[in-house]
Design a protein around this motif. Structure first.
Motif, PDB file in Angstrom:
ATOM      1  N   TYR A 274       0.854  -1.181   0.000  1.00 42.21           N
ATOM      2  CA  TYR A 274       0.000   0.000   0.000  1.00 42.21           C
ATOM      3  C   TYR A 274       0.896   1.239   0.000  1.00 42.21           C
ATOM      4  O   TYR A 274       1.984   1.237   0.581  1.00 42.21           O
ATOM      5  CB  TYR A 274      -0.879   0.060   1.246  1.00 42.21           C
ATOM      6  CG  TYR A 274      -1.795  -1.119   1.489  1.00 42.21           C
ATOM      7  CD1 TYR A 274      -2.032  -2.097   0.521  1.00 42.21           C
ATOM      8  CD2 TYR A 274      -2.435  -1.249   2.718  1.00 42.21           C
ATOM      9  CE1 TYR A 274      -2.882  -3.166   0.769  1.00 42.21           C
ATOM     10  CE2 TYR A 274      -3.288  -2.319   2.985  1.00 42.21           C
ATOM     11  CZ  TYR A 274      -3.497  -3.278   2.002  1.00 42.21           C
ATOM     12  OH  TYR A 274      -4.344  -4.332   2.253  1.00 42.21           O
ATOM     13  N   THR A 275       0.405   2.312  -0.611  1.00 46.07           N
ATOM     14  CA  THR A 275       1.122   3.584  -0.588  1.00 46.07           C
ATOM     15  C   THR A 275       0.187   4.671  -0.076  1.00 46.07           C
ATOM     16  O   THR A 275      -1.043   4.519  -0.095  1.00 46.07           O
ATOM     17  CB  THR A 275       1.620   3.977  -1.982  1.00 46.07           C
ATOM     18  OG1 THR A 275       0.489   4.282  -2.822  1.00 46.07           O
ATOM     19  CG2 THR A 275       2.451   2.862  -2.619  1.00 46.07           C
ATOM     20  N   MET A 276       0.765   5.780   0.358  1.00 43.51           N
ATOM     21  CA  MET A 276      -0.058   6.897   0.786  1.00 43.51           C
ATOM     22  C   MET A 276      -0.885   7.433  -0.387  1.00 43.51           C
ATOM     23  O   MET A 276      -2.016   7.889  -0.194  1.00 43.51           O
ATOM     24  CB  MET A 276       0.815   7.999   1.383  1.00 43.51           C
ATOM     25  CG  MET A 276       1.567   7.588   2.638  1.00 43.51           C
ATOM     26  SD  MET A 276       0.508   6.877   3.944  1.00 43.51           S
ATOM     27  CE  MET A 276      -0.582   8.249   4.302  1.00 43.51           C
ATOM     28  N   ALA A 277      -0.338   7.359  -1.590  1.00 42.96           N
ATOM     29  CA  ALA A 277      -1.107   7.763  -2.770  1.00 42.96           C
ATOM     30  C   ALA A 277      -2.328   6.875  -2.947  1.00 42.96           C
ATOM     31  O   ALA A 277      -3.414   7.356  -3.314  1.00 42.96           O
ATOM     32  CB  ALA A 277      -0.225   7.713  -4.018  1.00 42.96           C
ATOM     33  N   ASP A 278      -2.190   5.576  -2.669  1.00 43.97           N
ATOM     34  CA  ASP A 278      -3.339   4.664  -2.746  1.00 43.97           C
ATOM     35  C   ASP A 278      -4.445   5.126  -1.805  1.00 43.97           C
ATOM     36  O   ASP A 278      -5.623   5.164  -2.185  1.00 43.97           O
ATOM     37  CB  ASP A 278      -2.935   3.239  -2.357  1.00 43.97           C
ATOM     38  CG  ASP A 278      -2.068   2.547  -3.390  1.00 43.97           C
ATOM     39  OD1 ASP A 278      -2.180   2.875  -4.590  1.00 43.97           O
ATOM     40  OD2 ASP A 278      -1.274   1.672  -2.990  1.00 43.97           O
ATOM     41  N   TYR A 279      -4.070   5.446  -0.579  1.00 45.63           N
ATOM     42  CA  TYR A 279      -5.067   5.859   0.402  1.00 45.63           C
ATOM     43  C   TYR A 279      -5.772   7.144  -0.026  1.00 45.63           C
ATOM     44  O   TYR A 279      -6.988   7.283   0.135  1.00 45.63           O
ATOM     45  CB  TYR A 279      -4.414   6.051   1.770  1.00 45.63           C
ATOM     46  CG  TYR A 279      -4.070   4.761   2.471  1.00 45.63           C
ATOM     47  CD1 TYR A 279      -5.062   3.991   3.061  1.00 45.63           C
ATOM     48  CD2 TYR A 279      -2.761   4.311   2.552  1.00 45.63           C
ATOM     49  CE1 TYR A 279      -4.747   2.800   3.714  1.00 45.63           C
ATOM     50  CE2 TYR A 279      -2.443   3.125   3.204  1.00 45.63           C
ATOM     51  CZ  TYR A 279      -3.440   2.376   3.770  1.00 45.63           C
ATOM     52  OH  TYR A 279      -3.138   1.197   4.412  1.00 45.63           O
ATOM     53  N   ALA A 280      -5.022   8.096  -0.564  1.00 46.89           N
ATOM     54  CA  ALA A 280      -5.629   9.341  -1.029  1.00 46.89           C
ATOM     55  C   ALA A 280      -6.545   9.096  -2.214  1.00 46.89           C
ATOM     56  O   ALA A 280      -7.648   9.660  -2.294  1.00 46.89           O
ATOM     57  CB  ALA A 280      -4.532  10.340  -1.402  1.00 46.89           C
ATOM     58  N   ASP A 281      -6.114   8.247  -3.132  1.00 49.26           N
ATOM     59  CA  ASP A 281      -6.938   7.943  -4.300  1.00 49.26           C
ATOM     60  C   ASP A 281      -8.190   7.173  -3.899  1.00 49.26           C
ATOM     61  O   ASP A 281      -9.254   7.335  -4.516  1.00 49.26           O
ATOM     62  CB  ASP A 281      -6.133   7.159  -5.330  1.00 49.26           C
ATOM     63  CG  ASP A 281      -4.998   7.973  -5.949  1.00 49.26           C
ATOM     64  OD1 ASP A 281      -4.966   9.207  -5.743  1.00 49.26           O
ATOM     65  OD2 ASP A 281      -4.144   7.371  -6.639  1.00 49.26           O
ATOM     66  N   ASP A 282      -8.087   6.321  -2.869  1.00 51.13           N
ATOM     67  CA  ASP A 282      -9.271   5.633  -2.338  1.00 51.13           C
ATOM     68  C   ASP A 282     -10.305   6.660  -1.879  1.00 51.13           C
ATOM     69  O   ASP A 282     -11.503   6.539  -2.180  1.00 51.13           O
ATOM     70  CB  ASP A 282      -8.903   4.756  -1.141  1.00 51.13           C
ATOM     71  CG  ASP A 282      -8.076   3.531  -1.502  1.00 51.13           C
ATOM     72  OD1 ASP A 282      -7.949   3.223  -2.706  1.00 51.13           O
ATOM     73  OD2 ASP A 282      -7.552   2.894  -0.563  1.00 51.13           O
TER      74      ASP A 282
END
Length: 268
Positions: A67-75
């Motif tokens: 997981y990346t912080m970008a993944d969390y933001a895009d979620d």
């Protein structure tokens, strides 16, 4: 069970209240099954609030990939889109504040007014406590290690002087009713791995949304200096300290009231 397909995975969410839209992004290990939670506080009385279990947690999908912080933001952005929310106020608490930073940087059109609570910028601006380094501690041992860090007033002398309160805090902090669920340990670990790489420091000047930085004076997880650093980097931001540690939002009742005033465009 309300779920939405967002950014390629199923996210469990809840929605309550009325008024301007508000997205509330929870911290490390956040699980909406744990009560009381954000829906039991004052925010749904002032806003149409959405909150959700982030990837790897609670009743949301737990893909066994990095997981990346970008993944969390895009979620978060994708969930808003699926729910027909073009733009919302955003409150990000602790790890959720890290996600909120990425959200406003990657998807600025999604964020109206922003509250960053007990969080950190990472990088040269200072990171929050390294939870990924204490994975070997579980249950009571973990709770005893973190209690004086979460609130720096709760040192050994305080614990000795307040044995009943200390015992209650340790018992509550030790509980993990969903520890044996499939994917629970993996999802929590993946979150901490992403958290360890959080760094928005060099990009914070890009944030244009009105921002309130809220924190506890005695927080040893998201240090007061990190809050000063955030405020110095986000132009026009407002910094407010409250009487508490990492859980200042429930320790100081003026905190949530201040956040609501700020989100409503009032002076704080």
């Amino acid at each position: 069970m309300p779920t939405a397909k967002a950014n390629g995975i199923n996210l469990y969410y809840e929605q309550a209240g009325s008024g301007p839209p508000l997205l509330f992004i929870s911290g490390t290990g956040g699980d909406l099954r744990n009560k009381p939670n954000q829906f039991d506080g004052p925010f749904p009385k002032a806003f149409d609030m959405v909150s959700y279990d982030q990837r790897g947690l609670g009743r949301s999908a737990k893909p066994d990939t990095a997981y990346t912080m970008a993944d969390y933001a895009d979620d978060a952005s994708a969930l808003m889109g699926e729910l027909g929310i073009e733009k919302a106020h955003v409150i990000g608490v602790s790890f959720g504040g890290m996600v909120a930073q990425e959200l406003v940087l990657r998807h600025p059109h999604r964020v109206d007014r922003l509250v960053l609570a007990c969080t950190s910028p990472g990088g040269a601006g200072g990171a929050s406590f390294a939870f990924h380094e204490i994975g070997h501690l579980q249950g009571e041992a973990r709770a005893k290690h973190l209690t004086p860090i979460s609130d720096t007033r709760r040192d050994d002398a305080w614990a000795t002087a307040n044995p009943d309160t200390y015992k209650q805090i340790i018992a509550m902090s030790s509980a993990d009713p969903y520890a044996d669920e499939p994917g629970h340990e993996m999802g929590a670990r993946r979150q901490l791995e992403a958290r360890a790489h959080h760094d928005t420091w060099d990009r914070l000047k890009q944030i244009e949304a009105p921002t309130l930085i809220a924190a506890g004076r005695y927080d040893g997880i998201a240090l007061p200096q990190a809050q000063e650093n955030l405020a110095s980097r986000i132009k026009g931001s407002t910094l407010r300290f409250f009487e508490g540690g990492h859980l200042f939002m429930i320790q100081d009742r003026t905190a949530t009231a201040t956040m609501i005033k700020f989100l409503n465009g009032e002076e704080v």
